[in-house]
Design a protein around this motif. Structure first.
Motif, short mmCIF file in Angstrom:
data_model
loop_
_atom_site.label_atom_id
_atom_site.label_comp_id
_atom_site.label_asym_id
_atom_site.label_seq_id
_atom_site.Cartn_x
_atom_site.Cartn_y
_atom_site.Cartn_z
N ARG A 103 2.76 11.21 -0.85
CA ARG A 103 1.36 11.98 -1.17
C ARG A 103 0.82 11.86 0.23
O ARG A 103 1.19 10.68 0.97
CB ARG A 103 0.67 11.62 -2.21
CG ARG A 103 1.37 11.52 -3.64
CD ARG A 103 0.36 10.97 -4.54
NE ARG A 103 0.20 9.65 -4.46
CZ ARG A 103 -1.01 8.92 -5.30
NH1 ARG A 103 -1.48 9.76 -6.09
NH2 ARG A 103 -1.35 7.87 -5.13
N ARG A 117 3.99 8.79 -5.44
CA ARG A 117 3.71 9.40 -6.65
C ARG A 117 5.18 8.87 -7.32
O ARG A 117 6.10 8.92 -6.66
CB ARG A 117 3.91 10.95 -6.62
CG ARG A 117 3.87 11.54 -7.90
CD ARG A 117 3.58 13.13 -7.87
NE ARG A 117 3.85 13.77 -9.15
CZ ARG A 117 4.88 14.21 -9.46
NH1 ARG A 117 5.88 14.53 -8.49
NH2 ARG A 117 5.16 14.91 -10.69
N ALA A 143 -1.80 5.27 4.58
CA ALA A 143 -1.15 3.84 4.70
C ALA A 143 -0.15 3.53 5.50
O ALA A 143 -0.26 2.44 6.17
CB ALA A 143 -0.55 3.52 2.97
N TRP A 146 2.13 1.72 -3.60
CA TRP A 146 1.13 1.99 -4.52
C TRP A 146 0.84 3.48 -4.20
O TRP A 146 -0.01 4.06 -5.20
CB TRP A 146 0.07 0.89 -4.72
CG TRP A 146 0.38 -0.10 -5.43
CD1 TRP A 146 0.65 -1.40 -4.90
CD2 TRP A 146 0.50 -0.12 -6.75
NE1 TRP A 146 0.95 -2.34 -5.79
CE2 TRP A 146 1.02 -1.39 -7.16
CE3 TRP A 146 0.43 0.62 -7.75
CZ2 TRP A 146 1.42 -1.90 -8.60
CZ3 TRP A 146 0.51 0.32 -9.00
CH2 TRP A 146 0.75 -1.08 -9.46
N THR A 147 0.82 3.95 -3.10
CA THR A 147 0.18 5.36 -2.86
C THR A 147 1.47 6.41 -3.10
O THR A 147 1.04 7.50 -3.10
CB THR A 147 -0.19 5.53 -1.36
OG1 THR A 147 1.01 5.20 -0.54
CG2 THR A 147 -1.32 4.74 -1.15
N VAL A 173 -1.94 10.49 0.92
CA VAL A 173 -2.54 9.20 1.30
C VAL A 173 -1.61 8.10 1.65
O VAL A 173 -1.91 7.12 2.12
CB VAL A 173 -3.29 8.82 -0.05
CG1 VAL A 173 -2.16 8.56 -1.24
CG2 VAL A 173 -4.13 7.72 0.37
N THR A 174 -0.21 8.53 1.40
CA THR A 174 0.78 7.55 1.87
C THR A 174 0.82 7.45 3.24
O THR A 174 1.01 6.52 4.08
CB THR A 174 2.20 7.93 0.92
OG1 THR A 174 2.20 8.09 -0.25
CG2 THR A 174 3.16 6.93 1.54
N ALA A 209 0.77 -0.98 -0.07
CA ALA A 209 0.20 0.05 0.12
C ALA A 209 0.98 1.43 0.08
O ALA A 209 0.47 2.49 -0.79
CB ALA A 209 -0.81 -0.03 1.18
N TRP A 210 1.91 1.25 0.69
CA TRP A 210 2.79 2.58 0.76
C TRP A 210 3.52 2.61 -0.53
O TRP A 210 3.30 3.51 -0.83
CB TRP A 210 3.99 1.85 1.72
CG TRP A 210 5.02 2.82 2.10
CD1 TRP A 210 5.24 4.16 1.64
CD2 TRP A 210 6.00 2.79 3.03
NE1 TRP A 210 6.26 4.59 1.80
CE2 TRP A 210 6.90 3.80 2.86
CE3 TRP A 210 6.53 1.66 3.72
CZ2 TRP A 210 8.26 4.07 3.77
CZ3 TRP A 210 7.74 1.67 4.69
CH2 TRP A 210 8.48 2.88 4.46
#
Length: 162
Positions: A97, A83, A103, A80-81, A99-100, A77-78
């Motif tokens: 980002r 940039r 995560a 994929w979030t 969202v990171t 998840a880290w």
């Protein structure tokens, strides 16, 4: 290695990784030794007895497996979030980002929740289990980032027929 030293190693590695992530970072798309730090952490976690609770081996083994899966999912998840982009020279870069951070926090909350389940069951999860989970997180995160970097095409174009 003592539990206190394990905690120090875990905190130092997490701090190093997180601090490095706070600014844009150039990635090595070849990924020659991306697995080395997680492998060292995993080796440190399994080399001494005590990874499993001797009084509850099946339960601690199950909690350890869940912790490793949570670590791997957190790492993925880290990654994929993040940039990720290429610069005009074709170098691959990444940056966090907002969202990171979500995560990271979700992964930490799940890990603390797992420790809570262990406490309710009377199962001791030591620092070695945390170290193995952190190794899984870093392995999944870095492996996913290397894979993503290898799949990017440069943002510049070569003239056709040139």
């Amino acid at each position: 290695m003592s539990g206190s030293l394990n905690v120090l190693v875990i905190v130092a590695i997490i701090a190093l990784v997180v601090v490095r992530q706070l600014k844009p970072q150039r990635l090595d798309a070849n990924g020659k030794v991306w697995w080395l730090l997680p492998a060292v952490l995993a080796f440190m976690a399994v080399r001494e007895p005590g990874l499993l609770d001797a009084a509850h081996p099946a339960e601690s083994g199950a909690l350890l497996a869940v912790g490793v899966v949570i670590g791997a999912l957190t790492g993925a998840a880290w990654a994929w979030t993040m940039r990720i982009w290429t610069d005009p020279d074709g170098a691959v870069w990444s940056s966090v980002r907002p969202v990171t951070a979500a995560a990271w926090l979700l992964g930490a909350a799940l890990r603390f929740g797992l420790y809570g389940v262990g406490l309710l069951m009377g199962v001791h999860l030591g620092t070695q289990a945390t170290m193995l989970s952190v190794a899984a997180t870093l392995l999944a995160r870095t492996g996913t980032m290397v894979w993503r970097a290898q799949t990017l095409r440069p943002t510049y174009r070569v003239a056709a027929g040139g």
